[in-house]
Motif scaffolding. Structure first.
Motif, mmCIF file in Angstrom:
data_model
loop_
_atom_site.group_PDB
_atom_site.id
_atom_site.type_symbol
_atom_site.label_atom_id
_atom_site.label_comp_id
_atom_site.label_asym_id
_atom_site.label_seq_id
_atom_site.Cartn_x
_atom_site.Cartn_y
_atom_site.Cartn_z
ATOM 1 N N VAL A 29 5.909 -2.347 9.799
ATOM 2 C CA VAL A 29 4.497 -1.974 9.611
ATOM 3 C C VAL A 29 4.260 -1.580 8.157
ATOM 4 C CG1 VAL A 29 2.699 -0.350 10.285
ATOM 5 C CG2 VAL A 29 4.249 -1.273 12.015
ATOM 6 N N VAL A 30 5.163 -0.797 7.596
ATOM 7 C CA VAL A 30 5.041 -0.380 6.198
ATOM 8 C C VAL A 30 5.150 -1.587 5.271
ATOM 9 C CG1 VAL A 30 6.119 0.999 4.382
ATOM 10 C CG2 VAL A 30 5.877 1.939 6.677
ATOM 11 N N LEU A 31 6.069 -2.495 5.561
ATOM 12 C CA LEU A 31 6.238 -3.694 4.749
ATOM 13 C C LEU A 31 4.990 -4.572 4.795
ATOM 14 C CD1 LEU A 31 8.153 -5.369 2.996
ATOM 15 C CD2 LEU A 31 8.962 -6.443 5.085
ATOM 16 N N ALA A 32 4.379 -4.710 5.956
ATOM 17 C CA ALA A 32 3.151 -5.503 6.086
ATOM 18 C C ALA A 32 2.005 -4.862 5.302
ATOM 19 C CB ALA A 32 2.773 -5.653 7.550
ATOM 20 N N ALA A 33 1.858 -3.544 5.375
ATOM 21 C CA ALA A 33 0.806 -2.852 4.622
ATOM 22 C C ALA A 33 1.025 -3.010 3.125
ATOM 23 C CB ALA A 33 0.769 -1.375 5.001
ATOM 24 N N TRP A 34 2.280 -2.929 2.673
ATOM 25 C CA TRP A 34 2.598 -3.103 1.253
ATOM 26 C C TRP A 34 2.237 -4.515 0.800
ATOM 27 C CZ3 TRP A 34 6.007 -6.441 -1.134
ATOM 28 C CH2 TRP A 34 6.221 -6.213 -2.484
ATOM 29 N N ALA A 35 2.565 -5.519 1.606
ATOM 30 C CA ALA A 35 2.275 -6.900 1.245
ATOM 31 C C ALA A 35 0.772 -7.151 1.148
ATOM 32 C CB ALA A 35 2.913 -7.851 2.265
ATOM 33 N N CYS A 37 -1.525 -4.903 0.398
ATOM 34 C CA CYS A 37 -1.985 -4.219 -0.810
ATOM 35 C C CYS A 37 -1.613 -4.994 -2.071
ATOM 36 C CB CYS A 37 -1.416 -2.809 -0.874
ATOM 37 S SG CYS A 37 -2.116 -1.705 0.357
ATOM 38 N N MET A 38 -0.421 -5.570 -2.107
ATOM 39 C CA MET A 38 -0.007 -6.367 -3.265
ATOM 40 C C MET A 38 -0.867 -7.625 -3.402
ATOM 41 S SD MET A 38 2.350 -4.960 -5.072
ATOM 42 C CE MET A 38 1.459 -3.442 -4.814
ATOM 43 N N ALA A 39 -1.204 -8.266 -2.283
ATOM 44 C CA ALA A 39 -2.069 -9.446 -2.322
ATOM 45 C C ALA A 39 -3.468 -9.076 -2.819
ATOM 46 C CB ALA A 39 -2.145 -10.087 -0.940
ATOM 47 N N TRP A 40 -3.958 -7.919 -2.386
ATOM 48 C CA TRP A 40 -5.267 -7.451 -2.830
ATOM 49 C C TRP A 40 -5.252 -7.168 -4.331
ATOM 50 C CZ3 TRP A 40 -7.913 -2.328 -0.943
ATOM 51 C CH2 TRP A 40 -9.233 -2.333 -1.322
#
Length: 50
Positions: A29-35, A37-40
């Motif tokens: 879940v944390v990895l998906a949220a980080w990804a 945010c990085m795409a944004w």
């Protein structure tokens, strides 16, 4: 802290790295949220200035 931490709410271990370390369901879940945010951030950086 969410990835490095370990608690009873981390979820089950999905991938065991060593006897005392592994990848928990909560880490995904944390990895998906980080990804996301990085795409944004990438989209904002590539946006032309007006």
């Amino acid at each position: 802290m969410a990835v490095a931490g370990s608690s009873r709410i981390s979820g089950p271990v999905i991938w065991v790295v060593t006897e005392t370390h592994g990848l928990h369901l909560d880490d995904l879940v944390v990895l998906a949220a980080w990804a996301i945010c990085m795409a944004w951030c990438w989209q904002l950086w590539r946006r032309p200035t007006r």
